[in-house]
Motif scaffolding. Structure first.
Motif, PDB file in Angstrom:
ATOM      1  N   ASN A 135       0.870  -1.163  -0.087  1.00 36.37           N
ATOM      2  CA  ASN A 135      -0.205   0.039   0.101  1.00 36.37           C
ATOM      3  C   ASN A 135       0.903   1.402   0.129  1.00 36.37           C
ATOM      4  N   SER A 136       0.219   2.396  -0.382  1.00 31.54           N
ATOM      5  CA  SER A 136       1.157   3.719  -0.425  1.00 31.54           C
ATOM      6  C   SER A 136       0.294   4.845   0.365  1.00 31.54           C
ATOM      7  N   ALA A 137      -0.643   4.128   1.641  1.00 33.72           N
ATOM      8  CA  ALA A 137      -1.442   5.078   2.231  1.00 33.72           C
ATOM      9  C   ALA A 137      -0.837   5.751   3.513  1.00 33.72           C
ATOM     10  N   SER A 138       0.580   5.576   3.760  1.00 30.44           N
ATOM     11  CA  SER A 138       0.998   5.918   5.021  1.00 30.44           C
ATOM     12  C   SER A 138       1.494   7.282   5.139  1.00 30.44           C
ATOM     13  N   PHE A 139       1.433   8.244   3.745  1.00 29.67           N
ATOM     14  CA  PHE A 139       1.766   9.623   3.990  1.00 29.67           C
ATOM     15  C   PHE A 139       0.640  10.255   3.868  1.00 29.67           C
ATOM     16  N   ASP A 140       0.768  11.281   4.773  1.00 34.21           N
ATOM     17  CA  ASP A 140      -0.348  12.574   4.832  1.00 34.21           C
ATOM     18  C   ASP A 140       0.003  13.536   3.751  1.00 34.21           C
ATOM     19  N   ASN A 141      -0.603  13.488   2.804  1.00 35.40           N
ATOM     20  CA  ASN A 141      -0.058  14.633   1.719  1.00 35.40           C
ATOM     21  C   ASN A 141      -0.851  15.858   1.896  1.00 35.40           C
ATOM     22  N   SER A 142      -1.662  16.120   2.984  1.00 33.05           N
ATOM     23  CA  SER A 142      -2.438  17.622   3.497  1.00 33.05           C
ATOM     24  C   SER A 142      -3.008  18.055   2.284  1.00 33.05           C
ATOM     25  N   GLY A 143      -3.360  17.295   1.271  1.00 33.62           N
ATOM     26  CA  GLY A 143      -4.275  17.864   0.198  1.00 33.62           C
ATOM     27  C   GLY A 143      -3.707  18.642  -0.855  1.00 33.62           C
ATOM     28  N   ILE A 144      -2.278  18.086  -0.876  1.00 32.91           N
ATOM     29  CA  ILE A 144      -1.323  18.958  -1.812  1.00 32.91           C
ATOM     30  C   ILE A 144      -1.594  18.031  -3.266  1.00 32.91           C
ATOM     31  N   GLU A 145      -1.733  18.722  -4.135  1.00 32.65           N
ATOM     32  CA  GLU A 145      -2.237  18.108  -5.405  1.00 32.65           C
ATOM     33  C   GLU A 145      -1.006  18.035  -6.348  1.00 32.65           C
ATOM     34  N   THR A 146      -0.514  16.679  -7.093  1.00 31.42           N
ATOM     35  CA  THR A 146       0.317  16.471  -7.802  1.00 31.42           C
ATOM     36  C   THR A 146       0.032  16.415  -9.219  1.00 31.42           C
ATOM     37  N   GLU A 147       0.775  16.678 -10.018  1.00 33.72           N
ATOM     38  CA  GLU A 147       0.540  16.719 -11.640  1.00 33.72           C
ATOM     39  C   GLU A 147       1.592  15.832 -12.112  1.00 33.72           C
ATOM     40  N   PRO A 148       1.117  15.094 -13.440  1.00 30.78           N
ATOM     41  CA  PRO A 148       2.039  14.559 -14.283  1.00 30.78           C
ATOM     42  C   PRO A 148       3.075  15.492 -14.962  1.00 30.78           C
ATOM     43  N   VAL A 149       4.230  15.214 -15.126  1.00 31.59           N
ATOM     44  CA  VAL A 149       5.228  16.122 -15.609  1.00 31.59           C
ATOM     45  C   VAL A 149       4.917  16.162 -17.242  1.00 31.59           C
ATOM     46  N   LYS A 150       4.787  17.228 -17.725  1.00 34.96           N
ATOM     47  CA  LYS A 150       4.820  17.554 -19.123  1.00 34.96           C
ATOM     48  C   LYS A 150       6.030  18.023 -19.792  1.00 34.96           C
ATOM     49  N   PRO A 151       6.355  17.676 -21.293  1.00 40.41           N
ATOM     50  CA  PRO A 151       7.574  18.024 -21.712  1.00 40.41           C
ATOM     51  C   PRO A 151       7.850  19.622 -21.485  1.00 40.41           C
ATOM     52  N   GLU A 152       6.956  20.521 -21.359  1.00 37.47           N
ATOM     53  CA  GLU A 152       7.213  21.974 -21.049  1.00 37.47           C
ATOM     54  C   GLU A 152       7.638  22.331 -19.682  1.00 37.47           C
ATOM     55  N   ASN A 153       7.264  21.258 -18.842  1.00 38.65           N
ATOM     56  CA  ASN A 153       7.967  21.208 -17.318  1.00 38.65           C
ATOM     57  C   ASN A 153       9.303  21.234 -17.132  1.00 38.65           C
ATOM     58  N   ILE A 154       9.836  20.379 -18.126  1.00 37.23           N
ATOM     59  CA  ILE A 154      11.465  19.906 -17.996  1.00 37.23           C
ATOM     60  C   ILE A 154      12.432  21.174 -17.530  1.00 37.23           C
ATOM     61  N   LYS A 155      11.993  22.238 -18.476  1.00 40.24           N
ATOM     62  CA  LYS A 155      13.209  23.486 -18.064  1.00 40.24           C
ATOM     63  C   LYS A 155      13.195  23.896 -16.469  1.00 40.24           C
ATOM     64  N   GLU A 156      11.917  23.755 -16.195  1.00 45.42           N
ATOM     65  CA  GLU A 156      11.786  24.419 -14.708  1.00 45.42           C
ATOM     66  C   GLU A 156      12.649  23.217 -13.678  1.00 45.42           C
ATOM     67  N   ILE A 157      12.098  21.949 -13.985  1.00 47.03           N
ATOM     68  CA  ILE A 157      12.526  21.008 -13.210  1.00 47.03           C
ATOM     69  C   ILE A 157      13.911  20.832 -13.039  1.00 47.03           C
ATOM     70  N   VAL A 158      14.573  20.961 -14.304  1.00 48.83           N
ATOM     71  CA  VAL A 158      16.065  21.074 -14.345  1.00 48.83           C
ATOM     72  C   VAL A 158      16.656  22.361 -13.373  1.00 48.83           C
ATOM     73  N   ALA A 159      16.125  23.341 -13.518  1.00 48.47           N
ATOM     74  CA  ALA A 159      16.444  24.679 -12.471  1.00 48.47           C
ATOM     75  C   ALA A 159      16.162  24.390 -11.091  1.00 48.47           C
ATOM     76  N   PHE A 160      15.172  23.648 -10.970  1.00 46.68           N
ATOM     77  CA  PHE A 160      14.928  23.328  -9.600  1.00 46.68           C
ATOM     78  C   PHE A 160      15.849  22.363  -9.007  1.00 46.68           C
ATOM     79  N   ASP A 161      15.986  21.544  -9.687  1.00 49.42           N
ATOM     80  CA  ASP A 161      17.078  20.318  -9.535  1.00 49.42           C
ATOM     81  C   ASP A 161      18.564  20.894  -9.231  1.00 49.42           C
ATOM     82  N   ALA A 162      18.967  21.681 -10.199  1.00 48.82           N
ATOM     83  CA  ALA A 162      20.228  22.311 -10.143  1.00 48.82           C
ATOM     84  C   ALA A 162      20.495  23.079  -8.703  1.00 48.82           C
TER      85      ALA A 162
END
Length: 287
Positions: A135-162
């Motif tokens: 199961n994956s139910a042990s995390f309380d995500n506090s209502g935070i929404e996740t989104e699938p990564v899209k190609p246009e998100n890659i540049k921002e992810i690279v910057a965040f990761d850097a």
């Protein structure tokens, strides 16, 4: 066998099958895709040892933005250990990457070896594994929404990761998103990325990571979303040891600690990143 009995040469894509033989013999989790990613991203710095046309050892050195060489996959065939192969491989890689910074994630046994090369400890990472996630139910995500990564998100992810990792890993991030889109998720707040999780397949486990986030709550939401798609599958997560709340949640789900790694750097630590916002790494071969 003496040093003159084996040769060193660049590790190339045509050598992946032989490299896989070495990593599989050790029970490691790498796939042919992983080896290809390491070789393509190294700019020729990966090296192998060969004896009588047989590959007996490897070392990889993926190049991040011509600033940092990340050492990994230090493997030697059991029949050839204790004969200077690993030292020759490492000496060769260190010589070829001497103009940029060098880091790695070492096993406890490897830590002692790397200290002899002048490496210093930075922090610890726990490898958490689950042979069959229920199961994956042990995390309380506090209502935070996740989104699938899209190609246009890659540049921002690279910057965040850097910012979090310490230097750009554009080739790595882009490759993981494109090869494993079902394992790539982000959290956005006020139209900005505040965290991301990536993942990849493995020969033994599905690997979750890296996970980088602005807060623990964001990291938990991302990890919960990633694990949601891995129920009834074997999973490995490499978590920074100071993230005890995350480790406790994983343990409550049935994860167990397999081993730990020591993040180390040679010379000065010019690219420390922001460890506070790093929750899970991409694996010791990638950092």
């Amino acid at each position: 066998m003496s040093k003159s009995d084996f040769i060193l040469r660049p590790l190339k894509l045509i050598d992946i099958s032989a490299a896989m033989t070495l990593s599989t013999a050790e029970g490691w989790n790498q796939t042919e895709n992983d080896w290809a990613l390491l070789i393509k991203g190294s700019e020729g710095a990966c090296v192998l040892a060969e004896h009588d046309s047989k590959v007996i050892g490897t070392t990889t050195a993926i190049n991040y933005s011509h600033q940092l060489a990340w050492i990994g996959m230090v493997l030697v065939d059991k029949a050839y250990r204790g004969q200077g192969v690993s030292k020759a491989l490492l000496d060769h890689v260190f010589k070829n990457t001497s103009e940029i910074s060098i880091k790695l994630d070492a096993t406890p046994a490897g830590q002692q070896v790397y200290q002899q090369f002048g490496f210093k400890d930075e922090y610890l990472i726990d490898r958490m594994v689950h042979v069959l996630l229920t199961n994956s139910a042990s995390f309380d995500n506090s209502g935070i929404e996740t989104e699938p990564v899209k190609p246009e998100n890659i540049k921002e992810i690279v910057a965040f990761d850097a910012a979090v990792f310490g230097t750009k890993r554009e080739h790595l991030i882009t490759s993981l998103v494109k090869e494993y889109p079902d394992k790539a998720w982000i959290v956005r707040h006020k139209n900005r990325v505040t965290g991301f999780v990536l993942g990849r397949g493995g020969s033994k486990y599905h690997h979750v990571g890296p996970v980088s986030a602005s807060t623990m709550e964001v990291a938990q939401a991302l990890l919960a979303k990633s694990l949601e798609g891995l129920v009834q599958k074997p999973v490995v997560v490499d978590v920074l040891q100071d993230k005890q709340a995350l480790i406790a949640s994983l343990k409550s789900m049935g994860f167990t600690k397999q081993r730990h790694f020591v993040r180390m750097y040679k010379g000065e630590n010019h690219f420390p990143g922001i460890a506070e916002h790093s929750y899970c790494i991409c694996g010791p071969e990638f950092g």
